[in-house]
Structure formats: structure tokens, C-alpha cells
Scaffold this motif. Sequence first.
Motif, mmCIF file in Angstrom:
data_model
loop_
_atom_site.group_PDB
_atom_site.id
_atom_site.type_symbol
_atom_site.label_atom_id
_atom_site.label_comp_id
_atom_site.label_asym_id
_atom_site.label_seq_id
_atom_site.Cartn_x
_atom_site.Cartn_y
_atom_site.Cartn_z
ATOM 1 N N TYR A 84 -18.941 -59.411 -100.493
ATOM 2 C CA TYR A 84 -19.684 -58.158 -100.677
ATOM 3 C C TYR A 84 -20.894 -58.393 -101.572
ATOM 4 O O TYR A 84 -22.005 -57.947 -101.284
ATOM 5 N N GLY A 85 -20.629 -59.101 -102.675
ATOM 6 C CA GLY A 85 -21.713 -59.360 -103.633
ATOM 7 C C GLY A 85 -22.844 -60.124 -102.982
ATOM 8 O O GLY A 85 -24.017 -59.747 -103.087
ATOM 9 N N ILE A 86 -22.451 -61.196 -102.266
ATOM 10 C CA ILE A 86 -23.485 -62.022 -101.642
ATOM 11 C C ILE A 86 -24.254 -61.203 -100.615
ATOM 12 O O ILE A 86 -25.484 -61.272 -100.531
ATOM 13 N N SER A 87 -23.527 -60.367 -99.841
ATOM 14 C CA SER A 87 -24.253 -59.619 -98.806
ATOM 15 C C SER A 87 -25.164 -58.562 -99.428
ATOM 16 O O SER A 87 -26.225 -58.271 -98.880
ATOM 17 N N ALA A 88 -24.758 -58.006 -100.586
ATOM 18 C CA ALA A 88 -25.644 -57.040 -101.241
ATOM 19 C C ALA A 88 -26.955 -57.711 -101.630
ATOM 20 O O ALA A 88 -28.045 -57.182 -101.388
ATOM 21 N N ILE A 89 -26.844 -58.913 -102.208
ATOM 22 C CA ILE A 89 -28.057 -59.627 -102.610
ATOM 23 C C ILE A 89 -28.866 -60.019 -101.381
ATOM 24 O O ILE A 89 -30.094 -59.866 -101.336
ATOM 25 N N ALA A 90 -28.139 -60.474 -100.340
ATOM 26 C CA ALA A 90 -28.840 -60.869 -99.121
ATOM 27 C C ALA A 90 -29.587 -59.682 -98.533
ATOM 28 O O ALA A 90 -30.727 -59.813 -98.074
ATOM 29 N N PHE A 91 -28.963 -58.504 -98.594
ATOM 30 C CA PHE A 91 -29.614 -57.302 -98.066
ATOM 31 C C PHE A 91 -30.920 -57.019 -98.817
ATOM 32 O O PHE A 91 -31.970 -56.793 -98.212
ATOM 33 N N GLY A 92 -30.819 -57.096 -100.152
ATOM 34 C CA GLY A 92 -32.020 -56.854 -100.959
ATOM 35 C C GLY A 92 -33.129 -57.834 -100.623
ATOM 36 O O GLY A 92 -34.277 -57.447 -100.402
ATOM 37 N N LEU A 93 -32.758 -59.116 -100.570
ATOM 38 C CA LEU A 93 -33.775 -60.134 -100.296
ATOM 39 C C LEU A 93 -34.319 -59.987 -98.880
ATOM 40 O O LEU A 93 -35.516 -60.162 -98.646
ATOM 41 N N LEU A 94 -33.426 -59.628 -97.939
ATOM 42 C CA LEU A 94 -33.862 -59.439 -96.556
ATOM 43 C C LEU A 94 -34.914 -58.327 -96.484
ATOM 44 O O LEU A 94 -35.949 -58.471 -95.821
ATOM 45 N N CYS A 95 -34.651 -57.220 -97.203
ATOM 46 C CA CYS A 95 -35.605 -56.114 -97.215
ATOM 47 C C CYS A 95 -36.961 -56.597 -97.725
ATOM 48 O O CYS A 95 -38.007 -56.259 -97.171
ATOM 49 N N LEU A 96 -36.902 -57.402 -98.791
ATOM 50 C CA LEU A 96 -38.141 -57.916 -99.365
ATOM 51 C C LEU A 96 -38.909 -58.741 -98.327
ATOM 52 O O LEU A 96 -40.114 -58.553 -98.120
ATOM 53 N N VAL A 97 -38.151 -59.632 -97.651
ATOM 54 C CA VAL A 97 -38.795 -60.504 -96.664
ATOM 55 C C VAL A 97 -39.360 -59.675 -95.509
ATOM 56 O O VAL A 97 -40.509 -59.864 -95.093
ATOM 57 N N VAL A 98 -38.564 -58.717 -95.018
ATOM 58 C CA VAL A 98 -39.023 -57.891 -93.901
ATOM 59 C C VAL A 98 -40.281 -57.122 -94.296
ATOM 60 O O VAL A 98 -41.258 -57.071 -93.548
ATOM 61 N N LEU A 99 -40.251 -56.563 -95.490
ATOM 62 C CA LEU A 99 -41.399 -55.777 -95.954
ATOM 63 C C LEU A 99 -42.664 -56.629 -95.974
ATOM 64 O O LEU A 99 -43.704 -56.247 -95.442
ATOM 65 N N PHE A 100 -42.532 -57.817 -96.577
ATOM 66 C CA PHE A 100 -43.727 -58.660 -96.694
ATOM 67 C C PHE A 100 -44.190 -59.161 -95.330
ATOM 68 O O PHE A 100 -45.384 -59.142 -95.043
ATOM 69 N N THR A 101 -43.239 -59.598 -94.478
ATOM 70 C CA THR A 101 -43.679 -60.084 -93.163
ATOM 71 C C THR A 101 -44.323 -58.964 -92.371
ATOM 72 O O THR A 101 -45.325 -59.181 -91.691
ATOM 73 N N ASP A 102 -43.756 -57.772 -92.487
ATOM 74 C CA ASP A 102 -44.309 -56.641 -91.746
ATOM 75 C C ASP A 102 -45.752 -56.383 -92.167
ATOM 76 O O ASP A 102 -46.648 -56.268 -91.326
#
Lengths: 431, 461
Positions: free
Chosen positions: A31-49
Amino acid sequence: MTNSNGTLSTAEKVNKSLQKRYRAEKRFRAYGISAIAFGLLCLVVLFTDIISKGHSAFFQTYVKLDITFDPTEMGVDDPTDANQLATADYDSLIRNALKEQFPEASGRRDRRALYAVVSNGAAFTLREQLKENPQLLNQTVPMWMLADDDIDTYVKHRDDAQGDTFAGRISEKQMGWVDTLIDNNQVESRFNTTFFTSGDSREPEQAGILGALVGSLLTLVVTILLSFPIGVAAAVYLEEYAPQNKFTDFIEVNINNLAAVPSIIFGLLGLAIFIGFFEMQRSLPLVGGLVLTLMTLPTIIISSRAAIKAVPPSVRDAALGLGASKMQMVLHHVLPLAMPGMLTGAIIGFAQALGETAPLLMIGMVAFVVDIPGAITDPATALPVQIFLWSDSPERAFVERTSAAIMVLLAFLISMNTLAIWLRRRLERRW
Amino acid sequence: MDFSQIFMVMAATIAMTFFLGRYRALKLGQATGGRKSLNSLPTYYGSLMAMWCGIPCFILLALWMMFDDVIISQAIMQELPQAVLELPTNERGLIFNMISNTAENGARAGAEPYMVAAAERLQSLRETSQLTLIACLASLFLVIMLVVWAKMSAKTRARSQVEKGFKWLLLICASIAIFTTAGIVFSVLFESIRFFQSVPLTEFLFGLEWSPQMAIRSDQVGGSGAFGAVPLFAGTLLISAIAMVIAVPAGLMAAIYLSEYARPAVRSAVKPLLEVLAGIPTVVYGFFAALTVAPFIRDTGGLIGLSVSSESALAAGLVMGIMIIPFVSSLSDDVINAVPQSLRDGAYGLGATRSETIKQVVIPAALPGIVGGILLAVSRAIGETMIVVMAAGLAANLTANPLESVTTVTVQIVTLLVGDQEFNSPKTLSAFALGLMLFTITLVLNYVALLVVKKYREQYE
């Protein structure tokens, strides 16, 4: 280990349940890892977008046309006369050049579509050219001219699979003409200097962020000049001078509350006090700076207090012991030692102020301002507000410009924050 | 010369008095037997002189700036023809604006003669006022300077006076926070009271319909808008709830993992990256929500047969949740780290696994702090403006369906106040009433959050 009566011992119970408990442990970790992954994924998606939408705005399509500087058509007989140059009809030159190249376009509608290939700002380019080289009169020269934003979008996305998504804004015929121009090597993509050197415009291809950027910087200068000294002074008072009484408590409660008040409320304050009561003009960087000062003050006071608190009491005692007065102790010893920490906090506060939009909307910095402001009392807009305004525009070319403006804004913010981190690493002392 | 130039000249002159004061002190010292005979260092005498000359002059300038326009416009107004004086206030204001435009840019063709005359009078009054100001400032400055010069002696306790002034300056700077709060309360409160004079408080708080269109003429029939704020608060709550559903689990789990499981190297790499999310301006999130997330949700919903509004509450809430993740995670991180290690060691000693320790010892111990942090996050979500302005709708629907379009308090404040508006119409005033509600709600949330956190702190210290 087993009891004689057959029931399980504690150890056995524990061993039996261990598997389950370890599984729960693993799940929890996941759960912990996926929470962090979610946050980082959002960051990556935002910047790539943002980057994928905005990178194309740094290039702009130009069209080469053979322009004949026909004196009768323009109404210019003396190219050194500034008055004549200002009133001359350059559009007809462009129209003639287009007509010559594409004689098949006849009829009002087709003609109009044809003329729309070149930006209506191209006339200014011709005027500047003629002003610099008066001998161009009566000559035919190939000239590179700014293409219209729809043409620009078409050229940029011609090879995309989804190229037909924005075909709606440009007709089949226009596409044919542009394709011919491309085949004749009459179309070129250049670095978009307009974007960095001009103010806002209704035409995307002529719109730039310089006006908004200068407005933002002017606002920020007002904010920095007011909020840093006032914030530091307030922090010094609260840490070094304030007596323990109700009034001091009241000040502290107010500061803590203001730190959590939504930014739009500060906009309402600015609208009611600065514009309503003091009758200042709308959309001035001065007013924007005042509002942002009030907004960033709590942040700066809180971080400056932390920095002053971190200076060990022994430094104060030593200064006082050597006969320094309280003011000397503060100015000569505490403030210089606390300065790196205060600067770090302040820069982070200024970065917030630079990205703030809502309070500026309230005080009217949403006006359409073409001119680049030169002083804090010129009407201006700010970079985040410009982003907001452009994001509302239907033209697709504005979408890429909005993203590009966001990239510029983020670049400023990231460099400010990096500066703050660098300052902290470089100058902060551990006692 | 305008005020800023006068200000510059004055500031420069007053800076010069510093050197004058220091020079005077040195002279005094020479007369009485060297610098040692002075009460304070010469620089303090300089600062004292600058202080005494500066403060009255700045006060005079500030007062002048505040009242000069009002007095001059009153004087001009009195001389206007009787017909103009009988006009309503806002039309008179318009005429005054025309006069001042004429004064600044010259008369336009077709301007009425009384206006041109008034403009000339305005111009001359302004010039007189400025000359008087300069004369007043100069004489005030000279008088004070001479008095201070004459009174200064080797025994003047310059340092203690300067330090007192310094302390007052600091106190004034610290009090700005109080003035700001007072300014917010009064500006929002006064306009709200005016609003509640035309719209009853109960209608505003409990009305189910929001459509602030107002009549253009006052005698128009049926033109009074509806000012029921319930749909706005419902919309705000819906979007905030969606945001919290995203941000609380993600932020909390991220904080737990980073503080309890992650190696220091991972922690120091991931934490700043997550905090980048907090540093991104809200207008960027708004753009992302409106142009990327909302169409994505609409299209995905369309694929599985759901009709999703293109300005759905879900898109705004989702993006707002992403924005708040670092906020929740850094606040929870602090409180989790504040739980004493001895509690964890105790649990490990009893044979608990790490997750059991966290779930049964650390979280309960940190709970008040976490709850406080979540309340602060809720107040952030409620007050957030740009994301909802760009991604949520304008229609005040009273619905709990996250796929529909809702509007929020902040969206309405922005739409009501952006652009030109009259200060007196209920439509404009309603924005201030909404602002008052917003201010009160966030204040209460922050207060409760601080109370909860404070209670927690006392447990271990």
C-alpha cells in the motif's frame, strides 16, 4: 512444546498465525509503495502532458512569398516619409503575392480563405522592412512572413495520426495550398521569438508572454521589497522583544490564522480596501504586489521566526555580555546568523506568490493588456493570469502557448526553489 | 512632479540628515573633549536626527496623499452647475471622471464648456496643492532640523531614543497581521451586511436555488435573482470530499512508508519529488484538470456507457486531491516522526510486526496530529480557487453525483467579481457574503485543527 491435554501452546498459536501476519505485513508495505508510486506517477503525467502539449509552441511556421513593393498599390511614393509608411496598405501586397501564386482561388470566399494563410501581423514585418531598406520600393523580393495560427497548427500536426482532429478550422482548399507551399519549400519552422518578445494578442501567432512576465516580475518586486523587511521586522519583534502578554498572543493568533486563509480572501480584501476604499486603479502591479505582500507575510514571518529561534542563546548572551545593546545584538549578531534561513523561507514564499492567480483576478489583473508594462503603475497582467486567460481561448494554438507559458512559469519556480535549497545547503550552520 | 518623485527627493534629503547629525555629534564631542564624552556613538546621533526629521514628514505626506484628492474633488463638485449636482451619485462620479480625463489629456471636441472650465480649475487646484505640499514639507523639515540641531548635546541619550524608535518600528510591522485580519473582517463584513439588507440571511443560508442575475433597471419586474447558497456549499463539499478520498489515503500511506520503511536514501530522494507537487501553481493544475483529466474522464465514461459532464466534479476533485497529497503527507510525516521510538521498541519487544506496530501503536499515538492535518487539508480544499474555476462548472446543481457538473463558493466569487461591476448591486455584494462564509468556515476548521494538534503535543513533552 505440546501440552499434555492436546490444546495448542502459545508458541504454536503464534507460529500458526505467522503466515497470515507476514502476508498482512507485505500488503501494508505494498500500500505504502503504491501510494508513493501514485504520487510520482501523477507528477510524471502532469509534466509529460504539459511538455508534450507545449513544446511545439517554441516553433512557429513562416511562409515565403514573393512580395512586390508596388508604390501605387501601397500608396507610397516616398519610402523615407514615416507618415506615408504608417498609413500604407501592406495587406494588399500580401494579397497580390498570394493571388499570383494561387490564381485558381477565385470568388470572395476562396480569396478570403487564401488571405487567411498569412497572419494579419505580417503587414508590420513589411513596414519594418521597407523602413530599413527604402530601396525595396518597386522591387520584388522573397520575404518570410508569419503564418496564421491555424496554418501553423496544421503544419505542425500534418504528419500526426490524429491530424484530422483540428481539420475543422482549416478548409480542404487551404490544406491544398499549404501542401503546395510545403512542396515548394516555401514553408519553414523557426524558433518562436515572438513568444518571448511581445505582449498579449487576440491572434495566437502574435501573442507572447513578455508583457505578462514583466507584469509578474514588477508585482514580485513590490512583494519582495515590502514583505521581506516587514516580515523580518515582525519576526524580530516576536522573537526578541515581545513581552509575554495578551497582545503578543493576539498577534501570533492572527499570523497563524492568516497563514491558512484562502488566497482568494486576500483578493477580496484588495478589492474592497485598495480599489474600493483607496480608489486605486485596477490591474496595477502595485496593487497586486500589495495584496501578495499581505498574503506572503505570514509565511515569511513564520519561517523567519524559526530561523531566529535556531540562533543559539549563547550568541546573544555573549553579545550582551560584551556591552552590546539589544538593537546592536539583533542587528550585528542575530540577524546575520539567521539570514540564510530567513532567505530560504522567503524565497519559497516568493515562489508561491509568483504562482498565485486568484487574488490577482479579484483586483482586475485579468484585463487584456497588449503593451509591455514599464512601471508598477502601468496596467499589467501576470504570468499565471495569462495562463488562465489563454486556457479559456478556443484556438488550438493557444493551448500550446498556454502549455509553453506554464513551462516558463515552472522553470522560474523550479529555479527559485533550487536557489532556496542551494542557499540552505551552502550557508546554513548547524550549532 | 508627482507623489513618487516628491517621496524620492524627501527620502534622499532625510538620508542626508543622518550625516548631518553625525557631523553635529562629532563637533559636540570636539568641544567637550573628544568622542568619549558623547553619550552614544556618533552614528546614533545621525540616526536620531534622521528619525526626528523623517517621521513627521512622512506622516504629513501620507495624510496629504489620502485627503488631497477628496478635498479637490469636493471643491470642483461644488462649482458645477446645479443640474449636474442634482444627478444621482454614480452619474456625478462619471462626470467627474470625464472632467479629470479632460484635465489630463486636453479637451476633446464637443466637450461642454462647464466641463472644460472645471477641468482647468481642477488642473490649477492640483498644481496649487502640490506646491503647497512641497512648501509645507520643506518648512516642516527645516524647523524640525533646526530644533534638533539646537537641542542636540553631548548628553543627549541618542542610543536609547533610537532603540526605542526601532522597537516601535518592529512593533508596527508585527501589528500588520492584526490590521490585515481586521481589514479582511471589515471589508467582507460591511459588504455582507449591505447584502443581507436586501436578501434575508435565512434565504442565503437555506435557499436551494442560486441564480444571481439581477435586474438591469430597479423597477424591472421579476428581476430579483435567487441567492440560496446551499447548492454552492453542496458543490464545494462534493469536490472537497472527492479530493480528500484521493489525498488522505495516498498522503497518509506515503508518509508512513517514507518514515517507517524507506531507507534514508530513498526518503531523501522521494520526499522532495513529492513536494514538487505542492509547489506547482494551482493554475497549472486547473489547466491539467480542464484540458486533460476532464476529457479523459468524459471519454472513459462514454466507453462504459456513462454520461459524464465535461466539467464533472470528479475531474476537479481528482486533481485537487493530487495537489493536496504532499500537504497531507508532510503534515502526517511530522507527527509520525514525533512519536517516541520507545513506543515502537515496546511493540517490537512484544513480538509485533512492523505493520502491526504502525497500525496499533504509531497511528493511534499520532492520531490527533493526523486528524488536525486532515482538517487543515480540508480547509485548503474548500478555499482552493483556480482548479475549480477552470475545471468545475458554473451551473449551481444540487447533486451528489460526481459525474455531473457542480459549482463551488470560490467559483461564484470569481465569476461575480471578475470584470467591471457595480459596487452596490446585490449580485456583487453576494460575492462578499460568500467570502465571509468561506472565511468563517476556514477559520473554524483551522481553529479546531490547532486545538486537536495542541492536545496531542502535551502527551509526550
